[in-house]
Each structure stands twice: as structure tokens, then as C-alpha cells.
Design a protein around this motif. Structure first.
Motif, PDB file in Angstrom:
ATOM      1  N   MET A 184       1.551  81.070  -0.337  1.00  0.00           N
ATOM      2  CA  MET A 184       1.744  81.753  -1.764  1.00  0.00           C
ATOM      3  C   MET A 184       1.050  80.758  -2.686  1.00  0.00           C
ATOM      4  O   MET A 184       1.301  79.737  -2.509  1.00  0.00           O
ATOM      5  CB  MET A 184       3.345  81.927  -2.085  1.00  0.00           C
ATOM      6  CG  MET A 184       3.385  82.497  -3.311  1.00  0.00           C
ATOM      7  SD  MET A 184       2.569  84.142  -3.905  1.00  0.00           S
ATOM      8  CE  MET A 184       2.352  83.843  -5.592  1.00  0.00           C
ATOM      9  N   VAL A 185       0.166  81.432  -3.400  1.00  0.00           N
ATOM     10  CA  VAL A 185      -0.565  80.700  -4.284  1.00  0.00           C
ATOM     11  C   VAL A 185      -0.484  81.190  -5.779  1.00  0.00           C
ATOM     12  O   VAL A 185      -0.610  82.230  -6.082  1.00  0.00           O
ATOM     13  CB  VAL A 185      -2.171  81.022  -3.909  1.00  0.00           C
ATOM     14  CG1 VAL A 185      -2.926  80.129  -4.802  1.00  0.00           C
ATOM     15  CG2 VAL A 185      -2.599  80.697  -2.332  1.00  0.00           C
ATOM     16  N   SER A 186      -0.162  80.081  -6.698  1.00  0.00           N
ATOM     17  CA  SER A 186       0.018  80.441  -8.070  1.00  0.00           C
ATOM     18  C   SER A 186      -0.943  79.171  -8.720  1.00  0.00           C
ATOM     19  O   SER A 186      -0.869  78.072  -8.623  1.00  0.00           O
ATOM     20  CB  SER A 186       1.407  80.323  -8.335  1.00  0.00           C
ATOM     21  OG  SER A 186       2.199  81.378  -8.230  1.00  0.00           O
ATOM     22  N   CYS A 192       6.733  82.676  -6.843  1.00  0.00           N
ATOM     23  CA  CYS A 192       6.727  81.719  -5.655  1.00  0.00           C
ATOM     24  C   CYS A 192       8.161  81.755  -4.951  1.00  0.00           C
ATOM     25  O   CYS A 192       8.286  81.306  -3.953  1.00  0.00           O
ATOM     26  CB  CYS A 192       6.352  80.333  -6.031  1.00  0.00           C
ATOM     27  SG  CYS A 192       4.474  80.179  -6.512  1.00  0.00           S
ATOM     28  N   CYS A 214       4.506  75.940  -1.413  1.00  0.00           N
ATOM     29  CA  CYS A 214       3.526  76.987  -1.773  1.00  0.00           C
ATOM     30  C   CYS A 214       2.533  76.077  -2.305  1.00  0.00           C
ATOM     31  O   CYS A 214       2.493  74.918  -2.472  1.00  0.00           O
ATOM     32  CB  CYS A 214       4.002  77.582  -3.092  1.00  0.00           C
ATOM     33  SG  CYS A 214       5.775  78.780  -2.556  1.00  0.00           S
ATOM     34  N   VAL A 245      -2.370  85.663   1.417  1.00  0.00           N
ATOM     35  CA  VAL A 245      -1.436  85.264   0.156  1.00  0.00           C
ATOM     36  C   VAL A 245      -0.186  86.356   0.305  1.00  0.00           C
ATOM     37  O   VAL A 245      -0.414  87.676   0.271  1.00  0.00           O
ATOM     38  CB  VAL A 245      -2.304  85.379  -1.070  1.00  0.00           C
ATOM     39  CG1 VAL A 245      -1.381  85.284  -2.232  1.00  0.00           C
ATOM     40  CG2 VAL A 245      -3.168  84.678  -1.173  1.00  0.00           C
ATOM     41  N   PRO A 260       2.467  87.206  -2.008  1.00  0.00           N
ATOM     42  CA  PRO A 260       3.275  87.349  -3.161  1.00  0.00           C
ATOM     43  C   PRO A 260       4.504  87.947  -3.259  1.00  0.00           C
ATOM     44  O   PRO A 260       4.884  88.831  -2.321  1.00  0.00           O
ATOM     45  CB  PRO A 260       2.382  87.959  -4.316  1.00  0.00           C
ATOM     46  CG  PRO A 260       1.550  89.152  -3.347  1.00  0.00           C
ATOM     47  CD  PRO A 260       1.606  88.465  -2.035  1.00  0.00           C
ATOM     48  N   LEU A 305      -5.129  85.440  -9.107  1.00  0.00           N
ATOM     49  CA  LEU A 305      -5.849  84.842  -8.179  1.00  0.00           C
ATOM     50  C   LEU A 305      -7.386  85.307  -8.108  1.00  0.00           C
ATOM     51  O   LEU A 305      -8.297  84.492  -7.785  1.00  0.00           O
ATOM     52  CB  LEU A 305      -5.348  84.912  -6.898  1.00  0.00           C
ATOM     53  CG  LEU A 305      -3.980  84.291  -6.819  1.00  0.00           C
ATOM     54  CD1 LEU A 305      -3.362  84.586  -5.301  1.00  0.00           C
ATOM     55  CD2 LEU A 305      -3.802  82.799  -7.042  1.00  0.00           C
TER      56      LEU A 305
END
Length: 200
Positions: A56-58, A75, A149, A174, A176, A188
Motif C-alpha cells: 500500500m502506497v500513500s 493505509c 506500508c 498497490v 488500497p 499515485l
């Protein structure tokens, strides 16, 4: 785990990986894949072998931290799924929990001790990677999010992705949470995918 990565090296054309924290961790994953290949008389060409990491990317706003309401919303489900997994590994295989869970482990286990055994598996994975169960909100901290994350400023994330790419990571898958998924992917796309595409 090591055995699965060895099997991927032995039989596969690629592997789905846990998210490596840095290039050195990616090299460790490669060694497990290549070890499995070597044991079966196979040679891995890293340029042709596909690698994908689940994450998970934030992207943090200026001055924002990993425990902000927005980042928890984006996240939280992924971070808690990591806790669910650790609990199942402990319950089924007697694997000790990772050190990052030390402060919450006893309280988390005590909560699940109250669940009837015939419902435990369902309860462990309630909301799994889609939302955070209200009863588990208290376990969701900025430190847990950072440990599980990819969270950082745009520039820091681009730097990390670039380093992992150089170490042989081809893709990031990813994952989410359910409700904010579209806003996460839009952010993103703007902050990470577009700049990375310009570099190619």
C-alpha cells in the motif's frame, strides 16, 4: 516465505514478493529465488524474471505524518491485514510475532481470546485489506503504518522506488482500502506514476 520463493525460483517465470524495505532486502529475496533455481539445476536471468511486490502506497502532504486521519484511512486496512497474518502464523505455526507488534501483541491476542473458536478465523480476517474493524482501530498507529506500508513524501517515495527498481523489482501491486481506492490511485498516478513515466 523462503520456501515459497525457492519454489518460485525452481518452477516459476516470476514471483510475487513482500514489499522489500530497501535494495539490500530485495537482494535477500533474490538469493532465495536463485537458491531454489540452483537446487533444481536452473539459472535465473534477472532481466527476464518478473518480480512484483504487494504494497500500500500513500504520498504524504507537506508536514503530514503517517498517523494523520487521511493516511490511516488509506493505509489502515493493509496495515491491519499484516497484523491478521502475523496472528495466524503465530496461532497455526507458532511463529513469533515481528518486533514491530510487541507493544500491541498481548492486547490484540486478549481481544481475540474472547472470540468463539468456531468463528475465530472469520473474526481474524474481518475487513481484511478492505476496511479496519472498529474494534481494531486502537491498534492502528503511525509506526505500524510506516512498518507495513510505503508512506512518504513524493520525492522520498520516488527515490525508494528507483532504488528498488535498480535492485530488480519490476512492479508494485498497490492494494488500497476499499472506500478510498479511487482517490489513492488518482494521487499515485499524478505524484508517482507520471514522474516515473517521464524518466523512461
Amino acid at each position: 516465505g523462503p520456501r515459497s520463493l525457492g519454489l518460485a525460483g525452481c518452477h516459476g517465470d516470476g514471483a510475487v514478493l513482500p514489499m522489500p524495505r530497501n535494495p539490500a532486502a530485495m537482494e535477500t529475496l533474490w538469493s532465495l529465488i536463485e537458491g531454489g533455481a540452483k537446487n533444481s539445476g536452473r539459472l535465473i536471468d534477472r532481466d527476464l524474471y518478473e518480480t512484483t511486490a504487494l504494497a500500500m502506497v500513500s504520498v504524504l502532504d507537506p508536514g503530514e505524518t503517517a498517523d494523520s486521519e487521511r493516511i490511516r484511512h488509506e493505509c489502515g486496512a493493509f496495515a491491519m491485514a499484516t497484523l491478521h497474518y502475523a496472528y495466524d502464523q503465530w496461532r497455526q505455526l507458532s511463529q513469533p510475532p515481528p518486533p514491530m507488534l510487541a507493544e500491541i501483541w498481548d492486547d490484540y491476542c486478549a481481544m481475540l481470546d474472547k472470540v468463539p473458536s468456531e468463528r475465530l478465523h472469520q473474526r481474524i480476517h474481518a475487513g481484511h485489506n478492505c476496511w479496519v474493524v472498529p474494534e481494531e482501530e486502537r491498534f492502528l498507529s503511525g509506526s505500524l503504518i510506516e512498518a507495513t506500508c510505503m508512506v512518504g513524501t513524493r520525492d522520498r517515495l520516488l527515490e525508494r522506488i528507483d532504488g528498488l527498481s535498480d535492485a530488480g523489482l519490476n512492479q508494485i501491486m498497490v492494494l488500497p482500502a476499499l472506500e478510498p481506492r479511487y482517490s489513492v490511485l488518482e494521487r499515485l498516478s499524478k505524484d508517482l506514476i507520471a514522474p516515473l513515466s517521464e524518466l523512461k
